[in-house]
Design an enzyme around this catalytic site. Structure first.
Site, short mmCIF file in Angstrom:
data_model
loop_
_atom_site.label_atom_id
_atom_site.label_comp_id
_atom_site.label_asym_id
_atom_site.label_seq_id
_atom_site.Cartn_x
_atom_site.Cartn_y
_atom_site.Cartn_z
N ASP A 76 -0.15 -7.43 1.56
CA ASP A 76 0.48 -6.15 1.69
C ASP A 76 1.95 -6.14 1.80
OD1 ASP A 76 0.27 -3.44 1.81
OD2 ASP A 76 -0.38 -3.24 3.91
N HIS A 109 0.82 -1.15 0.24
CA HIS A 109 -0.06 -0.04 0.07
C HIS A 109 0.88 1.29 -0.05
CE1 HIS A 109 0.38 -0.03 4.46
NE2 HIS A 109 0.39 1.52 4.27
N SER A 144 4.25 2.31 7.82
CA SER A 144 4.23 1.39 6.78
C SER A 144 5.32 0.99 6.19
CB SER A 144 3.37 2.16 5.47
OG SER A 144 2.10 2.72 6.08
#
Length: 250
Positions: A107, A65, A200
């Site tokens: 992910d 992402h 992230s």
């Protein structure tokens, strides 16, 4: 199951909001200079947007992402204002075919560098699992990144690291209806330590190995997370990873 995934995706998006990118280590400490030399800052023309880590001389692992307008990576420094950091352009991005959104799993992403990263005292690779793993409950691991240190806090330039404990998968599924397969839960959930709103792409490091990739958590309260932090389980993607690393060389 589709409705559960929609519910999960809604919760994830509520967490990410407009702050999906960046790194926010909560209640951690400044990482020692001689540690975590595999850490990478994934950047666009304005600066840091996601974390990552070196898994080979020409590949960085991060979260799928994080695929946006990033153009380069910086490594070899713990301080993002340090002019001594080394930069490489991103030549190509690889994501699993199964990846559609954060809430449905997969992910994870590999970034091929335009030029190899030279290993030295400040730049090192991190080991990956060699087979599928099952982490024991309460195993102590670490997560690291750059950015905010508390809700509404100030951005920091120095790499920070915090200890987090692995959470039983059944407990995690109870807290996350529709939780996808192939994930690890660690940190958050009744503690005040973990990542928040877009740390992230950074690694979950257990016993010197990168076993997870920071994926998502819930809400904007970084001080007292009310649900487990969720990571992509690297060991579940080893065939995909090996295929790319072994057949895509500079």
């Amino acid at each position: 199951m589709r409705s559960l995934h929609k519910f999960l995706l809604f919760q994830v998006l509520a967490c990410l909001g407009q702050s999906a990118h960046g790194s926010k280590i909560i209640h951690g400490d400044k990482a020692p200079e001689n540690s975590m030399q595999f850490m990478v800052s994934v950047q666009n023309d304005k600066g840091h947007i996601c974390g990552g880590f070196l898994v080979s001389e020409d590949f960085v692992m991060t979260a799928a992402h994080c695929d946006s307008n990033h153009v380069s990576v910086v490594f070899g420094t713990h301080n993002l204002k340090d002019a001594g950091g080394k930069k490489r352009k991103i030549e190509r991005r690889y994501k699993p075919e199964t990846y559609h959104s954060v809430g449905t799993g997969g992910d994870i992403m590999l970034l091929k560098l335009s030029e190899k990263a030279e290993m030295d005292n400040g730049v090192q690779l991190i080991k990956l699992p060699t087979s599928e793993i099952q982490l024991p409950d309460n195993a102590l691991c670490q997560v690291a990144g750059w950015g905010l240190t508390r809700t509404g806090g100030e951005v920091v330039d120095d790499l920070r690291v915090v200890d987090v404990s692995v959470i039983n998968p059944n407990i995690c599924k109870n807290q996350w209806p529709g939780l996808p397969d192939g994930v690890i839960c660690a940190g958050g959930y009744g503690t005040n330590k973990g990542f928040c709103q877009g740390d992230s792409g950074g690694p979950l490091v257990c016993n010197g190995m990168a076993v997870g990739v920071v994926s998502f958590n819930r809400n904007r309260n970084c001080n007292y997370p009310n649900a487990p932090n969720v990571y992509t389980d690297v060991s579940k993607y080893l065939p995909w990873i090996k295929n790319i690393l072994n057949h895509t060389k500079i």
